[in-house]
Design a protein around this motif. Structure first.
Motif, PDB file in Angstrom:
ATOM      1  N   PHE A 116       0.832  -1.204   0.000  1.00  0.00           N
ATOM      2  CA  PHE A 116       0.000   0.000   0.000  1.00  0.00           C
ATOM      3  C   PHE A 116       0.871   1.261   0.000  1.00  0.00           C
ATOM      4  O   PHE A 116       0.541   2.264  -0.651  1.00  0.00           O
ATOM      5  CB  PHE A 116      -0.934  -0.002   1.206  1.00  0.00           C
ATOM      6  CG  PHE A 116      -1.881  -1.175   1.241  1.00  0.00           C
ATOM      7  CD1 PHE A 116      -2.398  -1.709   0.075  1.00  0.00           C
ATOM      8  CD2 PHE A 116      -2.242  -1.756   2.448  1.00  0.00           C
ATOM      9  CE1 PHE A 116      -3.259  -2.798   0.099  1.00  0.00           C
ATOM     10  CE2 PHE A 116      -3.107  -2.838   2.486  1.00  0.00           C
ATOM     11  CZ  PHE A 116      -3.625  -3.362   1.303  1.00  0.00           C
ATOM     12  N   GLN A 117       1.970   1.223   0.735  1.00  0.00           N
ATOM     13  CA  GLN A 117       2.874   2.374   0.750  1.00  0.00           C
ATOM     14  C   GLN A 117       3.548   2.564  -0.606  1.00  0.00           C
ATOM     15  O   GLN A 117       3.760   3.698  -1.042  1.00  0.00           O
ATOM     16  CB  GLN A 117       3.922   2.183   1.848  1.00  0.00           C
ATOM     17  CG  GLN A 117       3.351   2.269   3.258  1.00  0.00           C
ATOM     18  CD  GLN A 117       4.354   1.878   4.327  1.00  0.00           C
ATOM     19  OE1 GLN A 117       5.352   1.202   4.056  1.00  0.00           O
ATOM     20  NE2 GLN A 117       4.088   2.283   5.559  1.00  0.00           N
ATOM     21  N   LEU A 118       3.869   1.461  -1.255  1.00  0.00           N
ATOM     22  CA  LEU A 118       4.440   1.542  -2.597  1.00  0.00           C
ATOM     23  C   LEU A 118       3.435   2.168  -3.558  1.00  0.00           C
ATOM     24  O   LEU A 118       3.803   2.981  -4.427  1.00  0.00           O
ATOM     25  CB  LEU A 118       4.843   0.147  -3.066  1.00  0.00           C
ATOM     26  CG  LEU A 118       5.479   0.018  -4.457  1.00  0.00           C
ATOM     27  CD1 LEU A 118       6.760   0.845  -4.544  1.00  0.00           C
ATOM     28  CD2 LEU A 118       5.760  -1.448  -4.780  1.00  0.00           C
ATOM     29  N   ALA A 119       2.171   1.810  -3.402  1.00  0.00           N
ATOM     30  CA  ALA A 119       1.129   2.410  -4.238  1.00  0.00           C
ATOM     31  C   ALA A 119       1.041   3.910  -3.996  1.00  0.00           C
ATOM     32  O   ALA A 119       0.896   4.698  -4.942  1.00  0.00           O
ATOM     33  CB  ALA A 119      -0.217   1.739  -3.949  1.00  0.00           C
ATOM     34  N   GLU A 120       1.140   4.324  -2.715  1.00  0.00           N
ATOM     35  CA  GLU A 120       1.104   5.746  -2.393  1.00  0.00           C
ATOM     36  C   GLU A 120       2.279   6.500  -3.020  1.00  0.00           C
ATOM     37  O   GLU A 120       2.182   7.695  -3.304  1.00  0.00           O
ATOM     38  CB  GLU A 120       1.102   5.935  -0.876  1.00  0.00           C
ATOM     39  CG  GLU A 120      -0.189   5.493  -0.204  1.00  0.00           C
ATOM     40  CD  GLU A 120      -0.097   5.585   1.313  1.00  0.00           C
ATOM     41  OE1 GLU A 120       0.964   6.008   1.815  1.00  0.00           O
ATOM     42  OE2 GLU A 120      -1.078   5.216   1.989  1.00  0.00           O
ATOM     43  N   ALA A 121       3.392   5.779  -3.228  1.00  0.00           N
ATOM     44  CA  ALA A 121       4.569   6.390  -3.859  1.00  0.00           C
ATOM     45  C   ALA A 121       4.489   6.322  -5.379  1.00  0.00           C
ATOM     46  O   ALA A 121       5.497   6.536  -6.070  1.00  0.00           O
ATOM     47  CB  ALA A 121       5.830   5.689  -3.373  1.00  0.00           C
ATOM     48  N   GLY A 122       3.300   6.030  -5.900  1.00  0.00           N
ATOM     49  CA  GLY A 122       3.116   5.978  -7.340  1.00  0.00           C
ATOM     50  C   GLY A 122       3.798   4.795  -7.998  1.00  0.00           C
ATOM     51  O   GLY A 122       4.160   4.866  -9.177  1.00  0.00           O
ATOM     52  N   TRP A 123       3.994   3.724  -7.231  1.00  0.00           N
ATOM     53  CA  TRP A 123       4.669   2.509  -7.705  1.00  0.00           C
ATOM     54  C   TRP A 123       6.109   2.787  -8.119  1.00  0.00           C
ATOM     55  O   TRP A 123       6.703   2.038  -8.892  1.00  0.00           O
ATOM     56  CB  TRP A 123       3.894   1.859  -8.865  1.00  0.00           C
ATOM     57  CG  TRP A 123       2.495   1.544  -8.511  1.00  0.00           C
ATOM     58  CD1 TRP A 123       1.378   2.208  -8.923  1.00  0.00           C
ATOM     59  CD2 TRP A 123       2.034   0.508  -7.623  1.00  0.00           C
ATOM     60  NE1 TRP A 123       0.249   1.654  -8.356  1.00  0.00           N
ATOM     61  CE2 TRP A 123       0.624   0.604  -7.561  1.00  0.00           C
ATOM     62  CE3 TRP A 123       2.669  -0.500  -6.881  1.00  0.00           C
ATOM     63  CZ2 TRP A 123      -0.154  -0.256  -6.799  1.00  0.00           C
ATOM     64  CZ3 TRP A 123       1.888  -1.353  -6.116  1.00  0.00           C
ATOM     65  CH2 TRP A 123       0.486  -1.233  -6.075  1.00  0.00           C
ATOM     66  N   ASP A 124       6.672   3.837  -7.546  1.00  0.00           N
ATOM     67  CA  ASP A 124       8.063   4.213  -7.834  1.00  0.00           C
ATOM     68  C   ASP A 124       8.951   3.632  -6.721  1.00  0.00           C
ATOM     69  O   ASP A 124       9.032   4.205  -5.625  1.00  0.00           O
ATOM     70  CB  ASP A 124       8.190   5.736  -7.895  1.00  0.00           C
ATOM     71  CG  ASP A 124       9.568   6.211  -8.336  1.00  0.00           C
ATOM     72  OD1 ASP A 124      10.561   5.491  -8.084  1.00  0.00           O
ATOM     73  OD2 ASP A 124       9.659   7.306  -8.905  1.00  0.00           O
ATOM     74  N   ALA A 125       9.622   2.511  -7.005  1.00  0.00           N
ATOM     75  CA  ALA A 125      10.416   1.832  -5.989  1.00  0.00           C
ATOM     76  C   ALA A 125      11.539   2.715  -5.474  1.00  0.00           C
ATOM     77  O   ALA A 125      11.836   2.726  -4.270  1.00  0.00           O
ATOM     78  CB  ALA A 125      10.978   0.533  -6.546  1.00  0.00           C
ATOM     79  N   GLU A 126      12.176   3.461  -6.352  1.00  0.00           N
ATOM     80  CA  GLU A 126      13.281   4.324  -5.941  1.00  0.00           C
ATOM     81  C   GLU A 126      12.798   5.406  -4.977  1.00  0.00           C
ATOM     82  O   GLU A 126      13.430   5.673  -3.957  1.00  0.00           O
ATOM     83  CB  GLU A 126      13.908   4.968  -7.177  1.00  0.00           C
ATOM     84  CG  GLU A 126      15.100   5.890  -6.880  1.00  0.00           C
ATOM     85  CD  GLU A 126      16.267   5.145  -6.234  1.00  0.00           C
ATOM     86  OE1 GLU A 126      16.995   5.777  -5.448  1.00  0.00           O
ATOM     87  OE2 GLU A 126      16.432   3.941  -6.518  1.00  0.00           O
ATOM     88  N   ARG A 127      11.682   5.992  -5.289  1.00  0.00           N
ATOM     89  CA  ARG A 127      11.109   7.020  -4.412  1.00  0.00           C
ATOM     90  C   ARG A 127      10.735   6.435  -3.055  1.00  0.00           C
ATOM     91  O   ARG A 127      10.970   7.036  -2.005  1.00  0.00           O
ATOM     92  CB  ARG A 127       9.882   7.628  -5.096  1.00  0.00           C
ATOM     93  CG  ARG A 127       9.114   8.649  -4.266  1.00  0.00           C
ATOM     94  CD  ARG A 127       7.880   9.102  -5.026  1.00  0.00           C
ATOM     95  NE  ARG A 127       6.982   9.866  -4.183  1.00  0.00           N
ATOM     96  CZ  ARG A 127       5.735  10.176  -4.533  1.00  0.00           C
ATOM     97  NH1 ARG A 127       5.263   9.781  -5.709  1.00  0.00           N
ATOM     98  NH2 ARG A 127       4.972  10.861  -3.708  1.00  0.00           N
TER      99      ARG A 127
END
Length: 336
Positions: free
Chosen positions: A229-240
């Motif tokens: 869910f947190q990854l989704a909140e980051a726009g699926w941007d793993a680096e971010r």
């Protein structure tokens, strides 16, 4: 969102609630692995499991008295007798008070509902009252769940007689590594591991939330729903996402504390292989990382499956990082 997977864990909960036991189980595992969702799903299914059963869920994070309890039945009448002591409290005091009123609430349930089985689940107990006091609460739960002891008290007129014949099972869910260490010193509680979701169920969850790259999500989260869910909140941007964790106060504190204690080299080793935490030289670091919920000591006593060793995900035979992302964030912070 529809509840996904966890059939082995639900089967374990059903069997536990139907047996005649007195010793509570403390279920521990990674933060965000789905313990609360599992507990609430068990409450939802309880009448299907036991037509005369009552499941009671106590939320240790609740900030208001009226939010503390959830159940598969209406609790208004049951709680009326203790409302003055419970409702209207502020801050964390509501959950704290509710923990100590559990015995009275269970008595009212028996008087008003005549259930065959009662399942009491206390979530985030140690967050609400602390580790030492939480251990006392678990001991109290053991006494409340002891059917033989309740029979003796009923004979002596100390508790209502109907209470003696009910199957009462207590579960405590926690992410606190320190709580497991405290409870392992005592004989009146069992501990069992609940791990992150397995790969197939996590794939279904990833699809349900619209994840574009399951392989990347699995590599980063290792089956942890909150991480997803947190990854989704980051726009699926793993680096971010990794950058945000690496710069977080918790990660920076752990790296700084390890340096202060002369454990930086050990921490670097643990990033590569968490099983060094089980060695005598790694025990101080293990306590530090457990206290901040960075790692979990694995146990064959589990309510679902025990994860297989997987170096890519930070999972050893004896210890595991709660998520690969957390392990990677510590590695980044160590590199500066």
């Amino acid at each position: 969102m529809v509840f996904i997977g966890r059939e082995a864990e639900l089967s374990w909960l059903r069997e536990y609630a139907g047996a005649d036991r007195s010793t509570p189980y403390v279920i521990y595992g990674p933060e965000g692995c789905g313990k609360t969702a599992l507990a609430l799903e068990a409450v939802r299914r309880f009448l299907h499991w036991y037509p005369r059963g009552v499941a009671l869920y106590l939320d240790g994070k609740a900030r208001r008295g009226e939010d503390v309890f959830k159940s598969n039945i209406q609790l208004g009448d049951v709680l009326a007798d203790v409302a003055g002591e419970l409702l209207g409290r502020i801050g964390g005091a509501a959950a704290r008070a509710a923990v100590w009123l559990l015995g009275r609430v269970v008595e009212r349930l028996v008087e008003k509902q005549s259930p065959s089985n009662i399942l009491v689940i206390v979530d985030e107990l140690f967050s609400a009252v602390g580790v030492r006091e939480g251990a006392v609460v678990v001991k109290h739960a053991q006494e409340l769940g002891d059917r033989h002891l309740r029979s003796l008290k009923a004979e002596a007129g100390l508790i209502p007689r109907p209470l003696a014949g009910v199957r009462i099972a207590y579960l405590v869910f926690t992410s606190e590594g320190a709580s497991r260490r405290e409870l392992s010193r005592h004989s009146w509680a069992h501990t069992a591991l609940m791990w992150n979701m397995d790969k197939d169920d996590f794939k279904r969850l990833n699809e349900a939330v619209g994840g574009p790259d399951f392989a990347a999500a699995w590599r980063l989260c290792g089956g942890n729903p909150r991480c997803l869910f947190q990854l989704a909140e980051a726009g699926w941007d793993a680096e971010r996402y990794l950058a945000s964790i690496s710069s977080s106060r918790g990660v920076r504190w752990v790296v700084a504390k390890a340096a202060e204690l002369g454990l930086t080299d050990a921490l670097k080793e643990a990033v590569e292989d968490p099983d060094i935490l089980a060695e005598p030289s790694g025990l101080r670091l293990a306590k530090l990382l457990e206290s901040r919920n960075f790692v979990v000591e694995l146990s064959p006593a589990a309510i679902g499956g025990v994860p297989s060793r997987d170096p890519e995900l930070g999972v050893g035979r004896l210890y595991a990082w709660q998520t690969p992302a957390l392990r990677d964030a510590v590695a980044r912070a160590l590199r500066g």
